[in-house]
Design a protein around this motif. Structure first.
Motif, PDB file in Angstrom:
ATOM      1  N   GLN A  27       5.610  -3.181  -2.103  1.00 43.53           N
ATOM      2  CA  GLN A  27       6.058  -3.012  -3.318  1.00 43.53           C
ATOM      3  C   GLN A  27       5.574  -2.058  -4.190  1.00 43.53           C
ATOM      4  OE1 GLN A  27       8.425  -4.841  -5.331  1.00 43.53           O
ATOM      5  NE2 GLN A  27       8.027  -3.504  -6.936  1.00 43.53           N
ATOM      6  N   ALA A  28       4.133  -1.822  -4.012  1.00 42.59           N
ATOM      7  CA  ALA A  28       3.443  -0.677  -4.696  1.00 42.59           C
ATOM      8  C   ALA A  28       3.829   0.449  -4.381  1.00 42.59           C
ATOM      9  CB  ALA A  28       1.822  -0.942  -4.572  1.00 42.59           C
ATOM     10  N   ALA A  29       4.040   0.862  -2.928  1.00 44.83           N
ATOM     11  CA  ALA A  29       4.560   2.151  -2.607  1.00 44.83           C
ATOM     12  C   ALA A  29       5.926   2.509  -3.091  1.00 44.83           C
ATOM     13  CB  ALA A  29       4.551   2.273  -0.783  1.00 44.83           C
ATOM     14  N   LEU A  30       6.761   1.428  -2.938  1.00 46.34           N
ATOM     15  CA  LEU A  30       8.062   1.691  -3.447  1.00 46.34           C
ATOM     16  C   LEU A  30       8.000   2.138  -5.209  1.00 46.34           C
ATOM     17  CD1 LEU A  30       9.911  -1.124  -1.590  1.00 46.34           C
ATOM     18  CD2 LEU A  30      10.107   1.515  -1.415  1.00 46.34           C
ATOM     19  N   PRO A  64      14.403   5.171   6.327  1.00 41.90           N
ATOM     20  CA  PRO A  64      13.922   5.089   4.706  1.00 41.90           C
ATOM     21  C   PRO A  64      12.843   6.090   4.794  1.00 41.90           C
ATOM     22  CG  PRO A  64      14.513   2.879   5.284  1.00 41.90           C
ATOM     23  CD  PRO A  64      14.485   3.529   6.827  1.00 41.90           C
ATOM     24  N   ALA A  65      12.742   6.674   3.564  1.00 46.68           N
ATOM     25  CA  ALA A  65      11.402   7.357   3.307  1.00 46.68           C
ATOM     26  C   ALA A  65      10.094   6.711   3.252  1.00 46.68           C
ATOM     27  CB  ALA A  65      11.597   8.394   2.062  1.00 46.68           C
ATOM     28  N   ARG A  66       9.027   7.447   3.867  1.00 50.58           N
ATOM     29  CA  ARG A  66       7.752   6.853   3.929  1.00 50.58           C
ATOM     30  C   ARG A  66       6.972   7.477   2.464  1.00 50.58           C
ATOM     31  NH1 ARG A  66       4.729   7.583   9.401  1.00 50.58           N
ATOM     32  NH2 ARG A  66       3.257   6.537   8.355  1.00 50.58           N
ATOM     33  N   PRO A  67       5.979   6.772   2.006  1.00 49.91           N
ATOM     34  CA  PRO A  67       5.279   7.423   1.238  1.00 49.91           C
ATOM     35  C   PRO A  67       4.294   8.489   1.525  1.00 49.91           C
ATOM     36  CG  PRO A  67       4.442   5.275   1.161  1.00 49.91           C
ATOM     37  CD  PRO A  67       5.662   5.357   2.347  1.00 49.91           C
ATOM     38  N   PRO A  68       4.240   9.548   0.790  1.00 41.67           N
ATOM     39  CA  PRO A  68       3.078  10.480   1.102  1.00 41.67           C
ATOM     40  C   PRO A  68       1.955   9.922   1.562  1.00 41.67           C
ATOM     41  CG  PRO A  68       4.232  11.033  -0.810  1.00 41.67           C
ATOM     42  CD  PRO A  68       4.736  10.015  -0.636  1.00 41.67           C
ATOM     43  N   ALA A  69       1.086  10.358   2.396  1.00 41.38           N
ATOM     44  CA  ALA A  69      -0.279   9.841   2.661  1.00 41.38           C
ATOM     45  C   ALA A  69      -1.043   9.965   1.452  1.00 41.38           C
ATOM     46  CB  ALA A  69      -0.818  10.473   3.839  1.00 41.38           C
ATOM     47  N   GLU A  70      -1.230  10.813   0.533  1.00 43.44           N
ATOM     48  CA  GLU A  70      -1.661  10.994  -0.429  1.00 43.44           C
ATOM     49  C   GLU A  70      -1.579   9.825  -1.535  1.00 43.44           C
ATOM     50  OE1 GLU A  70       0.942  13.878  -0.414  1.00 43.44           O
ATOM     51  OE2 GLU A  70      -0.226  13.849   1.340  1.00 43.44           O
ATOM     52  N   LEU A  71      -0.718   9.127  -1.486  1.00 42.39           N
ATOM     53  CA  LEU A  71      -0.459   8.092  -2.320  1.00 42.39           C
ATOM     54  C   LEU A  71      -1.400   6.953  -1.857  1.00 42.39           C
ATOM     55  CD1 LEU A  71       3.356   7.982  -3.488  1.00 42.39           C
ATOM     56  CD2 LEU A  71       1.318   8.520  -4.732  1.00 42.39           C
ATOM     57  N   LEU A  72      -1.777   6.729  -0.701  1.00 43.94           N
ATOM     58  CA  LEU A  72      -2.269   5.641  -0.071  1.00 43.94           C
ATOM     59  C   LEU A  72      -3.553   4.952  -1.085  1.00 43.94           C
ATOM     60  CD1 LEU A  72      -2.331   6.286   3.508  1.00 43.94           C
ATOM     61  CD2 LEU A  72      -0.925   4.729   2.281  1.00 43.94           C
ATOM     62  N   ARG A  77      -4.488   0.424  -4.957  1.00 44.32           N
ATOM     63  CA  ARG A  77      -4.952   0.027  -5.981  1.00 44.32           C
ATOM     64  C   ARG A  77      -3.931  -0.788  -6.739  1.00 44.32           C
ATOM     65  NH1 ARG A  77      -7.303   4.458  -7.076  1.00 44.32           N
ATOM     66  NH2 ARG A  77      -5.792   5.522  -8.008  1.00 44.32           N
ATOM     67  N   ARG A  78      -2.608  -0.229  -6.583  1.00 42.49           N
ATOM     68  CA  ARG A  78      -1.603  -0.958  -7.312  1.00 42.49           C
ATOM     69  C   ARG A  78      -1.380  -2.263  -6.517  1.00 42.49           C
ATOM     70  NH1 ARG A  78       0.773  -3.599 -11.167  1.00 42.49           N
ATOM     71  NH2 ARG A  78       3.027  -3.342 -11.091  1.00 42.49           N
ATOM     72  N   ALA A  79      -1.495  -2.441  -5.299  1.00 41.90           N
ATOM     73  CA  ALA A  79      -1.223  -3.540  -4.682  1.00 41.90           C
ATOM     74  C   ALA A  79      -2.294  -4.483  -4.961  1.00 41.90           C
ATOM     75  CB  ALA A  79      -1.392  -3.406  -3.085  1.00 41.90           C
ATOM     76  N   ARG A  80      -3.536  -4.269  -5.239  1.00 39.70           N
ATOM     77  CA  ARG A  80      -4.376  -5.247  -5.747  1.00 39.70           C
ATOM     78  C   ARG A  80      -4.064  -5.855  -7.084  1.00 39.70           C
ATOM     79  NH1 ARG A  80      -7.813  -1.418  -3.363  1.00 39.70           N
ATOM     80  NH2 ARG A  80      -8.291  -0.520  -5.337  1.00 39.70           N
ATOM     81  N   GLN A  81      -3.516  -5.143  -7.881  1.00 35.48           N
ATOM     82  CA  GLN A  81      -3.125  -5.530  -9.339  1.00 35.48           C
ATOM     83  C   GLN A  81      -1.918  -6.627  -9.011  1.00 35.48           C
ATOM     84  OE1 GLN A  81      -2.150  -1.854 -10.937  1.00 35.48           O
ATOM     85  NE2 GLN A  81      -3.984  -1.475 -12.288  1.00 35.48           N
ATOM     86  N   LEU A  82      -1.035  -6.117  -8.164  1.00 40.06           N
ATOM     87  CA  LEU A  82       0.046  -6.888  -7.945  1.00 40.06           C
ATOM     88  C   LEU A  82      -0.102  -8.306  -7.421  1.00 40.06           C
ATOM     89  CD1 LEU A  82       2.595  -4.222  -6.497  1.00 40.06           C
ATOM     90  CD2 LEU A  82       3.049  -5.407  -8.571  1.00 40.06           C
TER      91      LEU A  82
END
Length: 100
Positions: A27-30, A64-72, A77-82
């Protein structure tokens, strides 16, 4: 096309899948990739349908597109919030049921 005895194509029967905490990262990556709800459904569901179409070699389907590695780091961090938000919402629902 309609699933017999169910709703139109826009509302397919729910399928349960146990994914665990990776769901929050997905979810965070999207979100961080700028995804928004598609056709009345979630970006997660749309991404998974796209992946399945590609996996099953459906005509015109693309991976489908993958998030760039720099976003990990931001994704984590956003996943922990979610996850925290989901846990808090679950506690509130449980407390409300106990009062009812």
């Amino acid at each position: 096309m309609m699933t017999p005895g169910y709703l139109p194509d826009t509302h397919t029967p729910p399928r349960q899948v146990r994914i665990g905490d990776a769901w929050y990262e997905f979810q965070a990556a999207l979100e961080l990739m700028g995804a928004s709800p598609v056709g009345g459904g979630s970006a997660r569901a749309e991404n998974l349908r796209d992946y399945l179409a590609w996996f099953l070699h459906q005509d015109g389907a693309e991976l489908p597109a993958r998030p760039p590695a720099e976003l990990l780091p931001k994704i984590k961090r956003r996943a922990r919030q979610l996850k925290k938000e989901a846990e808090e919402a679950a506690k509130l629902r449980t407390a409300a049921r106990k009062k009812a």
